[in-house]
Design an enzyme around this catalytic site. Structure first.
Site, PDB file in Angstrom:
ATOM      1  N   GLU A  93      17.205 189.969  32.353  1.00  0.00           N
ATOM      2  CA  GLU A  93      15.748 190.138  32.289  1.00  0.00           C
ATOM      3  C   GLU A  93      15.356 191.539  32.769  1.00  0.00           C
ATOM      4  OE1 GLU A  93      14.114 186.567  34.196  1.00  0.00           O
ATOM      5  OE2 GLU A  93      14.228 185.623  32.244  1.00  0.00           O
TER       6      GLU A  93
ATOM      7  N   HIS B 143      10.491 169.744  30.564  1.00  0.00           N
ATOM      8  CA  HIS B 143      10.922 170.948  31.299  1.00  0.00           C
ATOM      9  C   HIS B 143      11.900 170.567  32.398  1.00  0.00           C
ATOM     10  CE1 HIS B 143      10.165 174.524  34.117  1.00  0.00           C
ATOM     11  NE2 HIS B 143      10.890 174.942  33.108  1.00  0.00           N
TER      12      HIS B 143
ATOM     13  N   GLU C 182      13.728 172.728  35.051  1.00  0.00           N
ATOM     14  CA  GLU C 182      14.121 173.943  35.780  1.00  0.00           C
ATOM     15  C   GLU C 182      15.222 173.529  36.761  1.00  0.00           C
ATOM     16  OE1 GLU C 182      13.246 177.485  35.931  1.00  0.00           O
ATOM     17  OE2 GLU C 182      15.027 177.199  37.167  1.00  0.00           O
TER      18      GLU C 182
ATOM     19  N   HIS D 171      16.213 179.042  29.312  1.00  0.00           N
ATOM     20  CA  HIS D 171      15.739 180.305  29.902  1.00  0.00           C
ATOM     21  C   HIS D 171      16.715 180.715  31.001  1.00  0.00           C
ATOM     22  CE1 HIS D 171      11.344 180.817  28.567  1.00  0.00           C
ATOM     23  NE2 HIS D 171      11.974 180.071  27.684  1.00  0.00           N
ATOM     24  N   GLU D 172      16.874 182.016  31.171  1.00  0.00           N
ATOM     25  CA  GLU D 172      17.796 182.591  32.168  1.00  0.00           C
ATOM     26  C   GLU D 172      19.251 182.208  31.949  1.00  0.00           C
ATOM     27  OE1 GLU D 172      15.059 180.679  33.576  1.00  0.00           O
ATOM     28  OE2 GLU D 172      13.847 182.459  33.256  1.00  0.00           O
TER      29      GLU D 172
ATOM     30  N   GLU E  76      15.613 182.109  25.992  1.00  0.00           N
ATOM     31  CA  GLU E  76      14.891 183.322  26.392  1.00  0.00           C
ATOM     32  C   GLU E  76      15.960 184.401  26.568  1.00  0.00           C
ATOM     33  OE1 GLU E  76      11.478 184.387  29.661  1.00  0.00           O
ATOM     34  OE2 GLU E  76      13.370 183.608  30.392  1.00  0.00           O
TER      35      GLU E  76
ATOM     36  N   GLU F 231       6.566 186.814  29.900  1.00  0.00           N
ATOM     37  CA  GLU F 231       6.113 186.389  31.230  1.00  0.00           C
ATOM     38  C   GLU F 231       6.060 187.556  32.219  1.00  0.00           C
ATOM     39  OE1 GLU F 231       8.992 183.474  32.469  1.00  0.00           O
ATOM     40  OE2 GLU F 231      10.546 184.952  32.789  1.00  0.00           O
TER      41      GLU F 231
HETATM   42  C1  NOJ Z   1      11.378 181.312  34.296  1.00  0.00           C
HETATM   43  C2  NOJ Z   1      11.098 180.945  32.881  1.00  0.00           C
HETATM   44  O1  NOJ Z   1      11.444 181.996  32.010  1.00  0.00           O
HETATM   45  C3  NOJ Z   1       9.648 180.596  32.784  1.00  0.00           C
HETATM   46  O2  NOJ Z   1       9.296 180.355  31.443  1.00  0.00           O
HETATM   47  C4  NOJ Z   1       9.340 179.405  33.656  1.00  0.00           C
HETATM   48  O3  NOJ Z   1       7.965 179.181  33.659  1.00  0.00           O
HETATM   49  C5  NOJ Z   1       9.791 179.650  35.097  1.00  0.00           C
HETATM   50  N1  NOJ Z   1      11.110 180.148  35.142  1.00  0.00           N
HETATM   51  C6  NOJ Z   1       9.736 178.380  35.921  1.00  0.00           C
HETATM   52  O4  NOJ Z   1      10.680 177.480  35.430  1.00  0.00           O
HETATM   53 CA    CA Z   2      12.648 184.031  32.322  1.00  0.00          CA
END
Ligand code: NOJ
Ligand code: CA
Length: 699
Positions: free
Chosen positions: A169, A408, A410, A478-479, A497, A503
């Site tokens: 990133e 979602h 995370e 993502h990540e 991503e 973001e």
């Molecule tokens: C990073 C992600 O790229 C983003 O889309 C997300 O909102 C946050 N992490 C929290 O999970």
């Molecule tokens: Ca991200």
């Protein structure tokens, strides 16, 4: 159509010194040679000009000798393939895979060990991989390093990211090769995880341009059960060497024969459009392993998301109080929690009203009070909602409105924890009928000491996609490490991503106007990106006067990104209330397709501009996106991609005359024209601007 021509060329009982391979059009030639000390080497030329000078090949093994020297050739076999295949979702409905191949079978005289190197030459580049055949003396083994080199022909211009094993990133640095130096730049990736491997190490895909205007890209394809390859730059001698991402104890890859390495790829062309439109990375991946793909569908979605990034609401339920280790039912609500049932219903209504397929909700599940910064093992269980989010009610409501919810998960980098809960998380997702899951890997990895780009994490991302397929779920990570075409094999791995997304414009120094002109030449080569475009309120001081962050584009460029930034999963990222302020511009986001039968790259220059036209799958509609960097741009576009004889209504969404990404970003104009395939359109893009056009046939 599939044409395969195979031939075992030669069987050598003597040392052979050189073997050539040409691309189908003969513009690219690769020469394989056994060099000094029996080291395998190769070099590559484009239109007879050297591009890769003689470079070493091979791997080093932990604890034993190497597989990089003392080789002689056993045999060389030839193959030519010219076939077409149809991706489930894609930039085009038909992809041609056309290459010539040689497989060089080697034996190491000292040990008797066998190694094959397979080379493929396509019209837009070459690729090679190591094959480790099953053999008595090489069963389980550990790769401690790769000798693979890419010796360049000069001091090229390079678009590089610092070699951070944990994050991609970053903004691109644009320097000459000799000026690659991670110490000279601001290493803030905004998410606080930094594992920079070396002062001169960069990430791939590495996009370059030579003094003679050749576009060159070094990357990899089909990274499966292997770490990500970063590149160590010898800035004095213009050499790049593979730098595999290690695990917690410094080993690179654990393998068992028979097995293969990923493909190392070198794309080249004197026309940048050939690189950005290339399907070489996908072609080097295995065909789909999912038989019934009918459930894999493109999606345009909105989400309870940007409002947290801009600070209007929070992911957590209990606000800023230190809620560490408290039971969810004991938390005192802050009143700022975004993912509450009423607010989510508001998004569902908006999605239904404007024809969006899905709604993503982040912060719905317990754990966010303590999700970041503590490197904690058990953060989320991925199944427990916060008290103000009624899972059943939200899902019943969404169903009644014909809207699908996006789950979602995370992980906050706690990957062992996610794997332990994975099936329960997927069962819950499936039970409520969500079609897809957005995963995330913010923070340092647990098991501690592992990196985002190491072999075990690569295996994790791929495993999550495979396991999700068992549940008929699509994945958007993502990540994660950046994709290398695995979405061909598991088309439910619909997007990622894996680069610096939109973001960053909400809460950091953001993405410079050239950022989106580079990503299609780098990150996008490996698969679709969930960039999350469509931000209309460009300046964050509308939420809080003290904020200086802003999106580094005009509003019109945000529209164009739906076409230039390919993804079959595309978000309208801004808040419903912001779209309501600009309903005429919002119409483009509602109209634009996300799955395509044809894509035409009309103009391309990395770091400067990109113009793409795409035809919607199953429709006669075309869409065009044109973007520029921080410079204003004027260009004439021929509309000869349109069907001859057909008249179209073209709706042009463009920057106003006074628009500017910084000084006047929201200023746009919309005009309607009648055009056909003989028409030309003049585009005028503001500094940091863009143009988006929809073409609908006139009946
Ligand atoms: C990073 C992600 O790229 C983003 O889309 C997300 O909102 C946050 N992490 C929290 O999970
Ligand atoms: Ca991200």
């Amino acid at each position: 159509m599939k044409k395969v021509l195979s031939l075992v060329l030669l069987s050598f009982s003597f040392l052979c010194f050189s073997q050539s391979l040409q691309s189908p059009s003969k513009t690219i030639q690769l020469d394989f040679k056994i060099g000094e000390s029996g080291m395998p080497t190769y070099n590559v030329s484009y239109k007879n000009q050297p591009v890769i000078l003689q470079s070493n090949l091979g791997v080093l093994l932990k604890g034993t000798t190497d597989l990089a020297s003392n080789f002689s050739i056993d045999s060389i076999s030839n193959q030519s393939v010219n076939e077409n295949w149809q991706p489930v979702l894609g930039e085009q409905s038909n992809i041609n895979n056309h290459y010539n191949q040689i497989k060089v079978a080697l034996t190491q005289s000292r040990t008797g060990r066998k190694l094959n190197i397979v080379f493929r030459a396509f019209d837009e580049g070459v690729a090679f991989r190591y094959e480790f055949p099953k053999q008595k003396d090489l069963n389980y083994f550990i790769i401690s390093d790769e000798s693979t080199e890419f010796n360049l022909s000069g001091n090229h211009k390079v678009f590089w990211l610092p070699g951070d094993f944990d994050s991609n990133e970053y903004e691109y640095n644009q320097t000459s090769f000799s000026n690659i130096d991670t110490k000279k730049i601001n290493l803030d990736n905004g998410i606080g995880v930094k594992s920079i491997s070396g002062q001169y190490t960069v990430q791939s895909p590495l996009m370059m341009k030579t003094a003679s205007n050749l576009y060159l890209n070094i990357f990899e394809a089909a990274v499966v059960n292997y770490p990500v390859m970063h590149l160590e730059a010898d800035t004095k001698n213009f050499k790049l060497k593979s730098q595999l991402v290690p695990n917690a104890i410094g080993d690179k890859a654990y393998l068992q024969t028979p097995c293969v390495s990923p493909w190392r790829t070198i794309m080249m062309s004197d026309d940048a459009r050939d690189i950005v439109g290339s399907k070489m990375i996908l072609n080097l991946n295995e065909p789909s392993k999912i038989d019934d793909t009918s459930w894999i569908k493109p999606m345009k979605y909105i989400g309870v998301w940007w409002e947290m990034h801009v600070g209007k609401s929070t992911w957590d339920y209990a606000g800023s109080q230190n809620a560490q280790n408290q039971k969810t039912q004991d938390l005192i609500p802050s009143g700022k929690h975004g993912a509450n049932t009423a607010n989510v219903k508001r998004y569902i209504d908006f999605a239904a009203q404007h024809g969006f397929d899905g709604v993503l909700v982040e912060g719905w599940n317990a754990g966010w009070e303590d999700w970041y910064g503590n490197w904690k093992e058990e953060v989320f269980d991925f199944t427990t909602p916060y008290p103000d989010f009624n899972l059943q009610e939200v899902n019943d409501y969404a169903k009644s409105k014909g809207v699908q919810m996006i789950m979602h998960n995370e992980t906050s980098g706690s990957v062992g924890n996610y794997e332990r809960h994975l099936d329960r998380a997927f069962e819950l997702t499936q039970r409520y009928g969500y079609p897809s899951i957005k995963t995330g890997y913010v923070g340092k990895i647990i098991p501690r000491g592992e990196f985002h780009d190491g072999q075990s994490m690569v295996n994790h991302y791929n495993f999550v996609a495979r396991r999700a397929a068992d549940f008929k779920l699509m994945i958007n990570s993502h990540e994660s490490s950046r994709p290398t075409g695995y979405s061909r094999t598991y088309p439910n791995y619909i997007a990622a991503e894996a680069a610096r997304g939109n973001e960053f414009n909400a809460w950091s120094n953001g993405n410079s106007p050239m950022h989106e002109t580079i990503l299609p030449f780098t990150r996008l080569l490996g698969g679709p990106m969930d960039y999350t475009p469509g931000i209309f309120e460009i300046k964050m001081n509308v939420y809080d006067k003290t904020k200086t962050a802003q999106v580094h584009t005009t509003l019109a460029k945000q529209l164009a990104l739906y076409v230039t930034m390919y993804s079959p999963l595309q978000m309208a990222a801004d808040l419903p209330e912001n779209y309501e302020k600009y309903p005429d511009a919002f119409q483009f986001i509602k109209d634009v397709a996300v799955d395509w039968s044809q894509s035409k790259y009309l103009e391309a220059e990395p770091g400067y501009y990109l113009t793409v036209a795409r035809k919607a799958k199953g429709s006669e509609n075309w869409f065009l996106g044109a973007i520029t960097d921080e410079n204003q741009r004027k260009t004439d576009i021929k509309l000869d991609f349109l069907t001859p004889g057909q008249k179209y209504k073209a709706i042009v969404y463009q920057d106003s005359k006074t628009a500017h990404w910084q000084k006047n970003p929201i200023s746009y104009e919309i005009k309607t024209l009648e055009v056909d395939s003989k028409s030309k359109i003049k585009l005028i893009l503001a500094a940091g601007g863009g143009t988006a056009i929809s073409f609908m046939p006139i009946k």
